[in-house]
Design a protein around this motif. Structure first.
Motif, PDB file in Angstrom:
ATOM      1  N   LEU A   1       0.832  -1.209   0.000  1.00  0.00           N
ATOM      2  CA  LEU A   1       0.000   0.000   0.000  1.00  0.00           C
ATOM      3  C   LEU A   1       0.869   1.263   0.000  1.00  0.00           C
ATOM      4  CD1 LEU A   1      -2.917  -0.918   2.449  1.00  0.00           C
ATOM      5  CD2 LEU A   1      -3.041  -0.614  -0.021  1.00  0.00           C
ATOM      6  N   GLU A   2       1.950   1.233   0.756  1.00  0.00           N
ATOM      7  CA  GLU A   2       2.852   2.379   0.780  1.00  0.00           C
ATOM      8  C   GLU A   2       3.482   2.590  -0.589  1.00  0.00           C
ATOM      9  OE1 GLU A   2       5.615   1.632   3.942  1.00  0.00           O
ATOM     10  OE2 GLU A   2       4.323   2.568   5.433  1.00  0.00           O
ATOM     11  N   ALA A   3       3.867   1.520  -1.237  1.00  0.00           N
ATOM     12  CA  ALA A   3       4.456   1.610  -2.573  1.00  0.00           C
ATOM     13  C   ALA A   3       3.425   2.139  -3.558  1.00  0.00           C
ATOM     14  CB  ALA A   3       4.976   0.254  -3.013  1.00  0.00           C
ATOM     15  N   ALA A   4       2.199   1.624  -3.454  1.00  0.00           N
ATOM     16  CA  ALA A   4       1.136   2.081  -4.341  1.00  0.00           C
ATOM     17  C   ALA A   4       0.832   3.558  -4.079  1.00  0.00           C
ATOM     18  CB  ALA A   4      -0.119   1.229  -4.163  1.00  0.00           C
ATOM     19  N   SER A   5       0.808   3.934  -2.804  1.00  0.00           N
ATOM     20  CA  SER A   5       0.537   5.324  -2.435  1.00  0.00           C
ATOM     21  C   SER A   5       1.651   6.232  -2.948  1.00  0.00           C
ATOM     22  CB  SER A   5       0.414   5.428  -0.919  1.00  0.00           C
ATOM     23  OG  SER A   5       0.223   6.762  -0.542  1.00  0.00           O
ATOM     24  N   ALA A   6       2.891   5.818  -2.826  1.00  0.00           N
ATOM     25  CA  ALA A   6       4.024   6.593  -3.317  1.00  0.00           C
ATOM     26  C   ALA A   6       3.957   6.717  -4.836  1.00  0.00           C
ATOM     27  CB  ALA A   6       5.333   5.951  -2.876  1.00  0.00           C
TER      28      ALA A   6
ATOM     29  N   GLN B   1       2.660   9.983  -9.521  1.00  0.00           N
ATOM     30  CA  GLN B   1       1.835  10.177 -10.716  1.00  0.00           C
ATOM     31  C   GLN B   1       1.053  11.494 -10.591  1.00  0.00           C
ATOM     32  OE1 GLN B   1      -1.046   7.105 -11.513  1.00  0.00           O
ATOM     33  NE2 GLN B   1      -1.514   7.916 -13.539  1.00  0.00           N
ATOM     34  N   HIS B   2       0.472  11.732  -9.416  1.00  0.00           N
ATOM     35  CA  HIS B   2      -0.271  12.972  -9.196  1.00  0.00           C
ATOM     36  C   HIS B   2       0.656  14.186  -9.327  1.00  0.00           C
ATOM     37  CE1 HIS B   2      -3.307  15.695  -7.695  1.00  0.00           C
ATOM     38  NE2 HIS B   2      -2.455  16.118  -6.752  1.00  0.00           N
ATOM     39  N   GLU B   3       1.834  14.067  -8.713  1.00  0.00           N
ATOM     40  CA  GLU B   3       2.805  15.145  -8.805  1.00  0.00           C
ATOM     41  C   GLU B   3       3.201  15.389 -10.258  1.00  0.00           C
ATOM     42  OE1 GLU B   3       7.362  15.830  -7.436  1.00  0.00           O
ATOM     43  OE2 GLU B   3       6.026  14.986  -5.916  1.00  0.00           O
ATOM     44  N   SER B   4       3.358  14.333 -11.021  1.00  0.00           N
ATOM     45  CA  SER B   4       3.702  14.434 -12.437  1.00  0.00           C
ATOM     46  C   SER B   4       2.573  15.126 -13.207  1.00  0.00           C
ATOM     47  CB  SER B   4       3.966  13.049 -13.010  1.00  0.00           C
ATOM     48  OG  SER B   4       4.170  13.132 -14.394  1.00  0.00           O
ATOM     49  N   GLN B   5       1.322  14.771 -12.899  1.00  0.00           N
ATOM     50  CA  GLN B   5       0.178  15.393 -13.563  1.00  0.00           C
ATOM     51  C   GLN B   5       0.077  16.879 -13.209  1.00  0.00           C
ATOM     52  OE1 GLN B   5      -3.036  12.922 -12.175  1.00  0.00           O
ATOM     53  NE2 GLN B   5      -2.812  11.440 -13.845  1.00  0.00           N
ATOM     54  N   VAL B   6       0.319  17.183 -11.925  1.00  0.00           N
ATOM     55  CA  VAL B   6       0.285  18.585 -11.504  1.00  0.00           C
ATOM     56  C   VAL B   6       1.389  19.360 -12.211  1.00  0.00           C
ATOM     57  CG1 VAL B   6       0.671  20.121  -9.525  1.00  0.00           C
ATOM     58  CG2 VAL B   6      -0.845  18.140  -9.292  1.00  0.00           C
ATOM     59  N   ARG B   7       2.591  18.780 -12.289  1.00  0.00           N
ATOM     60  CA  ARG B   7       3.713  19.431 -12.964  1.00  0.00           C
ATOM     61  C   ARG B   7       3.370  19.668 -14.437  1.00  0.00           C
ATOM     62  NH1 ARG B   7       6.596  23.150 -12.934  1.00  0.00           N
ATOM     63  NH2 ARG B   7       6.410  22.876 -10.723  1.00  0.00           N
ATOM     64  N   GLU B   8       2.742  18.665 -15.103  1.00  0.00           N
ATOM     65  CA  GLU B   8       2.342  18.825 -16.503  1.00  0.00           C
ATOM     66  C   GLU B   8       1.339  19.971 -16.657  1.00  0.00           C
ATOM     67  OE1 GLU B   8       0.865  15.160 -18.116  1.00  0.00           O
ATOM     68  OE2 GLU B   8       2.762  14.112 -17.791  1.00  0.00           O
ATOM     69  N   LEU B   9       0.362  20.043 -15.743  1.00  0.00           N
ATOM     70  CA  LEU B   9      -0.615  21.131 -15.793  1.00  0.00           C
ATOM     71  C   LEU B   9       0.054  22.493 -15.572  1.00  0.00           C
ATOM     72  CD1 LEU B   9      -3.730  19.683 -13.904  1.00  0.00           C
ATOM     73  CD2 LEU B   9      -3.575  20.364 -16.306  1.00  0.00           C
ATOM     74  N   VAL B  10       0.964  22.549 -14.598  1.00  0.00           N
ATOM     75  CA  VAL B  10       1.677  23.809 -14.333  1.00  0.00           C
ATOM     76  C   VAL B  10       2.483  24.211 -15.562  1.00  0.00           C
ATOM     77  CG1 VAL B  10       3.549  24.845 -12.968  1.00  0.00           C
ATOM     78  CG2 VAL B  10       1.717  23.564 -11.818  1.00  0.00           C
ATOM     79  N   ASP B  11       3.203  23.264 -16.148  1.00  0.00           N
ATOM     80  CA  ASP B  11       3.991  23.553 -17.355  1.00  0.00           C
ATOM     81  C   ASP B  11       3.100  24.016 -18.492  1.00  0.00           C
ATOM     82  OD1 ASP B  11       6.253  22.843 -15.965  1.00  0.00           O
ATOM     83  OD2 ASP B  11       6.462  20.857 -16.902  1.00  0.00           O
ATOM     84  N   LYS B  12       1.957  23.338 -18.655  1.00  0.00           N
ATOM     85  CA  LYS B  12       1.022  23.692 -19.715  1.00  0.00           C
ATOM     86  C   LYS B  12       0.512  25.121 -19.507  1.00  0.00           C
ATOM     87  CE  LYS B  12      -3.543  22.543 -21.489  1.00  0.00           C
ATOM     88  NZ  LYS B  12      -4.745  21.754 -21.271  1.00  0.00           N
TER      89      LYS B  12
END
Length: 117
Positions: free
Chosen positions: A9-14, A19-30
């Motif tokens: 669960l910790e691995a999945a959560s990490a 993934q969420h951080e990557s999506q947020v970064r993509e949105l910020v970059d966009k």
């Protein structure tokens, strides 16, 4: 088993956090790219408007200069015409005065000689 489940669960959560951080970064970059593009378009439009304004002012200045030149030439012609008229009046006045003086001298001479007017 429970520790294995927690680790999983910790691995999945990490992984989900990454993934969420990557999506947020993509949105910020966009959004940053969109903002930069809009700023560039705004700068281009501002430069275009400033150039159009300069061109417009130059046209107005040139048109005003032409108007002043035309008026100046009209006034120059008008003054020339008035000077010609004045010279004509002065000439008529000179001729009149010469004739008047000549006639007066003739009349005075006739009176001295005893002739009647």
């Amino acid at each position: 088993v429970l520790l294995s489940r927690i680790a999983h669960l910790e691995a999945a959560s990490a992984a989900a956090a990454r993934q969420h951080e990557s999506q947020v970064r993509e949105l910020v970059d966009k959004h940053e790219a969109e903002i930069k593009g809009k700023e560039e378009r705004f700068a281009d439009l501002a430069a275009k408007r400033a150039n159009e304004h300069r061109v417009s002012l130059k046209r107005q200045k040139d048109a005003y200069g032409e108007l002043l030149t035309k008026r100046n030439e009209e006034h120059r012609r008008e003054v020339r015409g008035l000077k010609d008229q004045l010279e004509g009046v002065e000439e008529r006045q000179r001729v009149f005065l010469e004739s008047y003086v000549e006639a007066s001298l003739d009349a005075l001479a006739r009176v001295r000689d005893g002739d009647e007017l």
